[in-house]
Scaffold this motif. Sequence first.
Motif, PDB file in Angstrom:
ATOM      1  N   TYR A 112      78.110  39.775  16.147  1.00 43.01           N
ATOM      2  CA  TYR A 112      77.382  40.914  16.720  1.00 43.01           C
ATOM      3  C   TYR A 112      78.327  41.895  17.394  1.00 43.01           C
ATOM      4  O   TYR A 112      78.146  43.105  17.294  1.00 43.01           O
ATOM      5  N   VAL A 115      80.004  43.956  14.712  1.00 45.58           N
ATOM      6  CA  VAL A 115      79.089  44.980  14.202  1.00 45.58           C
ATOM      7  C   VAL A 115      78.992  46.128  15.204  1.00 45.58           C
ATOM      8  O   VAL A 115      79.039  47.306  14.826  1.00 45.58           O
ATOM      9  N   ALA A 116      78.878  45.810  16.477  1.00 48.84           N
ATOM     10  CA  ALA A 116      78.764  46.835  17.515  1.00 48.84           C
ATOM     11  C   ALA A 116      80.024  47.697  17.558  1.00 48.84           C
ATOM     12  O   ALA A 116      79.942  48.928  17.694  1.00 48.84           O
ATOM     13  N   LYS A 118      82.089  48.264  15.093  1.00 50.65           N
ATOM     14  CA  LYS A 118      82.102  49.065  13.873  1.00 50.65           C
ATOM     15  C   LYS A 118      81.173  50.274  14.026  1.00 50.65           C
ATOM     16  O   LYS A 118      81.526  51.393  13.656  1.00 50.65           O
ATOM     17  N   GLU A 119      79.988  50.056  14.599  1.00 53.23           N
ATOM     18  CA  GLU A 119      79.036  51.146  14.808  1.00 53.23           C
ATOM     19  C   GLU A 119      79.594  52.162  15.798  1.00 53.23           C
ATOM     20  O   GLU A 119      79.405  53.363  15.614  1.00 53.23           O
ATOM     21  N   ASN A 120      80.262  51.705  16.833  1.00 49.95           N
ATOM     22  CA  ASN A 120      80.852  52.616  17.833  1.00 49.95           C
ATOM     23  C   ASN A 120      81.926  53.463  17.186  1.00 49.95           C
ATOM     24  O   ASN A 120      82.041  54.663  17.474  1.00 49.95           O
ATOM     25  N   LEU A 122      82.077  54.362  14.035  1.00 51.10           N
ATOM     26  CA  LEU A 122      81.392  55.323  13.176  1.00 51.10           C
ATOM     27  C   LEU A 122      80.831  56.496  13.992  1.00 51.10           C
ATOM     28  O   LEU A 122      80.929  57.661  13.573  1.00 51.10           O
ATOM     29  N   LYS A 123      80.261  56.196  15.140  1.00 51.80           N
ATOM     30  CA  LYS A 123      79.689  57.241  15.985  1.00 51.80           C
ATOM     31  C   LYS A 123      80.780  58.201  16.478  1.00 51.80           C
ATOM     32  O   LYS A 123      80.561  59.386  16.550  1.00 51.80           O
ATOM     33  N   ASP A 126      81.874  60.659  13.796  1.00 52.17           N
ATOM     34  CA  ASP A 126      80.839  61.623  13.402  1.00 52.17           C
ATOM     35  C   ASP A 126      80.969  62.930  14.145  1.00 52.17           C
ATOM     36  O   ASP A 126      80.444  63.947  13.698  1.00 52.17           O
TER      37      ASP A 126
END
Length: 127
Positions: A112, A115-116, A118-120, A122-123, A126
Motif C-alpha cells: 500500500y 502504491v501511495a 507511486k500515486e504521489n 504521478l500527482k 501532473d
Amino acid sequence: MKIAEVSKKCGVSTDTLRYYERVGLIPKVNRNKSGIRDYTEEDCGWVEFIKCMRGAGLPIEVLIEYVALFQQGDETIDARKNLLIEQRKHLAEKMKDIKKTIERLDYKIERYEAVAMKENKLKRTDV
C-alpha cells in the motif's frame, strides 16, 4: 488490604477480583471479623499471576486446574509443571502464528505504501 486497594494496585476491577475468587482462579481470600476481604501480598501475587496468564491467552479452565493443584500441596508439583509446559508449547505455537501474521501484514502495508508513493509521484508530475 481491602478489595479497592488491590483493585487499584493490580489494575483489575473489584468485580473481576470477586470473580477470580468465586471460580477458583485465586485461592480463597481471608476475611476480617466483619466478613470483608483482607488481601495479603501473596493474594496480590496470585492476582498478578492470573492477570499475566490470561493476558497471554491461557484458558480459565487451565488456570483453575493449576490453582486447585497448588492448593493440594507439594505432591502436585510435577502435575503443575507439566501443565505449565503444555501451556508454554501452545503459546510458542501461537507466537509462530502471530509472527507469520505480522509478516503478512508488513508485506501488505509495504504494498500500500508503494502504491501511495507511486500515486504521489504521478500527482507531482501532473503540474
